[in-house]
Design a protein around this motif. Structure first.
Motif, PDB file in Angstrom:
ATOM      1  N   TRP A 230      46.064 -20.938  72.370  1.00  0.00           N
ATOM      2  CA  TRP A 230      44.626 -21.177  72.421  1.00  0.00           C
ATOM      3  C   TRP A 230      44.350 -22.667  72.278  1.00  0.00           C
ATOM      4  O   TRP A 230      44.329 -23.383  73.252  1.00  0.00           O
ATOM      5  CB  TRP A 230      43.903 -20.330  71.364  1.00  0.00           C
ATOM      6  N   GLY A 231      44.147 -23.151  71.065  1.00  0.00           N
ATOM      7  CA  GLY A 231      43.915 -24.582  70.856  1.00  0.00           C
ATOM      8  C   GLY A 231      42.628 -25.100  71.446  1.00  0.00           C
ATOM      9  O   GLY A 231      42.457 -26.312  71.633  1.00  0.00           O
ATOM     10  N   GLY A 232      41.673 -24.200  71.734  1.00  0.00           N
ATOM     11  CA  GLY A 232      40.452 -24.626  72.406  1.00  0.00           C
ATOM     12  C   GLY A 232      39.264 -24.899  71.510  1.00  0.00           C
ATOM     13  O   GLY A 232      38.196 -25.278  72.003  1.00  0.00           O
ATOM     14  N   ASP A 233      39.419 -24.716  70.197  1.00  0.00           N
ATOM     15  CA  ASP A 233      38.255 -24.899  69.317  1.00  0.00           C
ATOM     16  C   ASP A 233      37.610 -26.274  69.447  1.00  0.00           C
ATOM     17  O   ASP A 233      36.386 -26.378  69.588  1.00  0.00           O
ATOM     18  CB  ASP A 233      38.637 -24.619  67.858  1.00  0.00           C
ATOM     19  N   PRO A 234      38.383 -27.380  69.407  1.00  0.00           N
ATOM     20  CA  PRO A 234      37.738 -28.691  69.516  1.00  0.00           C
ATOM     21  C   PRO A 234      37.213 -28.999  70.919  1.00  0.00           C
ATOM     22  O   PRO A 234      36.488 -29.985  71.098  1.00  0.00           O
ATOM     23  CB  PRO A 234      38.857 -29.665  69.121  1.00  0.00           C
ATOM     24  N   LEU A 235      37.552 -28.165  71.889  1.00  0.00           N
ATOM     25  CA  LEU A 235      37.101 -28.385  73.268  1.00  0.00           C
ATOM     26  C   LEU A 235      35.866 -27.551  73.608  1.00  0.00           C
ATOM     27  O   LEU A 235      35.288 -27.719  74.680  1.00  0.00           O
ATOM     28  CB  LEU A 235      38.223 -28.035  74.250  1.00  0.00           C
ATOM     29  N   THR A 236      35.470 -26.645  72.712  1.00  0.00           N
ATOM     30  CA  THR A 236      34.363 -25.732  72.991  1.00  0.00           C
ATOM     31  C   THR A 236      33.027 -26.347  72.607  1.00  0.00           C
ATOM     32  O   THR A 236      32.849 -26.803  71.475  1.00  0.00           O
ATOM     33  CB  THR A 236      34.548 -24.403  72.234  1.00  0.00           C
ATOM     34  N   ASP A 237      32.104 -26.358  73.540  1.00  0.00           N
ATOM     35  CA  ASP A 237      30.746 -26.861  73.322  1.00  0.00           C
ATOM     36  C   ASP A 237      29.816 -25.664  73.183  1.00  0.00           C
ATOM     37  O   ASP A 237      29.524 -24.969  74.157  1.00  0.00           O
ATOM     38  CB  ASP A 237      30.330 -27.732  74.507  1.00  0.00           C
TER      39      ASP A 237
END
Length: 304
Positions: free
Chosen positions: A108-115
């Motif tokens: 995943w690793g998408g938390d800091p990329l999610t707006d």
């Protein structure tokens, strides 16, 4: 072959891609508790942190797999790099005589990329596309190289870890697209793998009590209930072990092919398999949603 009731996955080999923390770690540990040899992969290692810059490592997860009764093997792998995934699968094949029984795509690793604040037309496009590469392409790359081991043996289980198992919009364009796409990856793989005796499913936890969520609420796992003061819904959260036990139950089910192509959830599987969370409870996020959140946010919807 005799099946060990306490370790029904003894002799099985698993790859948990994205097993550093959260749901991936929970799955790796519970597969180990069921007796499996588990390859734990990700970018966060004692050799260096990933771009998320968090302290959890694949080696720590592997140690927890060992402590649970399995065999944990940490292999630092960037799943966005095909050459690294190819080398990983080659190593598994060499060390395990070509055997791979369980593939868990949990990168995943998408938390800091999610707006969460802006609609698509106001979001940064490069960031959104990077989220899709990180959260979807990595799964595709991993399956591309890992599936031949399962096809050759005529058995196995692929698990795509997602968020939600319905068509309900998840609140942010790229986040929703990534999590929905992962479900479709399970559907597509199931269709192509079925003639080869390999099952593929998607699975979602409820409100997952991950390391990052605990940190965000300023609590530890030991005192997690205090987090409900900031978020009352947190009182109905579940640990990564609950998700892990759901996956372990699926992997040990000789009739798992009956579920291939489906989007599953912890709140449905605990009723069938009888597993509990780490504290002995059986959280049911769908039931809580129907009771407390449906009036405001609408129904979760039917499973995809």
């Amino acid at each position: 072959m005799m099946v060990n009731d306490k370790q029904p996955l003894a002799g099985k080999v698993a790859l948990v891609a994205g097993g550093t923390r959260g749901g991936g770690r929970g799955i790796a540990v519970e597969l180990g508790a069921a007796g499996a040899t588990v390859y734990v992969t990700g970018r966060s290692s004692v050799a260096g942190r990933s771009g998320l810059d968090r302290p959890e490592t694949i080696e720590e997860t592997a140690e927890r797999v060992n402590a649970a009764g399995g065999a944990g093997i940490a292999v630092r792998t960037d799943h966005s790099r095909p050459e690294e995934v190819r080398a990983l699968v080659g190593r598994i094949a060499a060390e395990q005589d070509g055997r791979l029984d369980i593939l868990v795509n949990s990168v995943w690793g998408g938390d800091p990329l999610t707006d969460w604040e802006h609609p698509l037309w106001e979001q940064d496009l490069d960031t959104g596309l990077r989220l899709l590469r990180q959260a979807v392409e990595t799964h595709i790359i991993t399956s591309r190289y890992a599936l031949p081991l399962m096809v050759a043996r005529g058995s196995g289980l692929v698990v795509e870890v997602t968020d939600g198992n319905t068509a309900r919009y998840r609140g942010s364009f790229f986040y929703d697209l990534a999590k929905s796409a992962v479900i479709r990856l399970a559907v597509a793989q199931a269709a192509e793998l079925k003639p080869h005796g390999v099952a593929a499913v998607a699975i979602t936890p409820g409100f997952l009590r991950s390391e990052a969520v605990l940190e965000h609420l300023g609590v530890t796992e030991a005192g997690w209930r205090d987090g409900a003061a900031k978020d009352p819904h947190f009182a109905h959260s579940e640990t990564p072990a609950y998700l892990g036990r759901a996956v372990a139950a699926l992997a040990a089910d000789p009739a798992v092919m009956a579920k291939t192509g489906r989007a599953l959830a912890t709140w449905g599987l605990y009723k069938e398999y009888g597993f509990t969370d780490a504290d002995g409870t059986q959280p049911d996020w769908a039931a809580y949603w129907a009771d407390a959140l449906e009036a405001e946010y609408g129904p979760l919807g039917d499973p995809l």
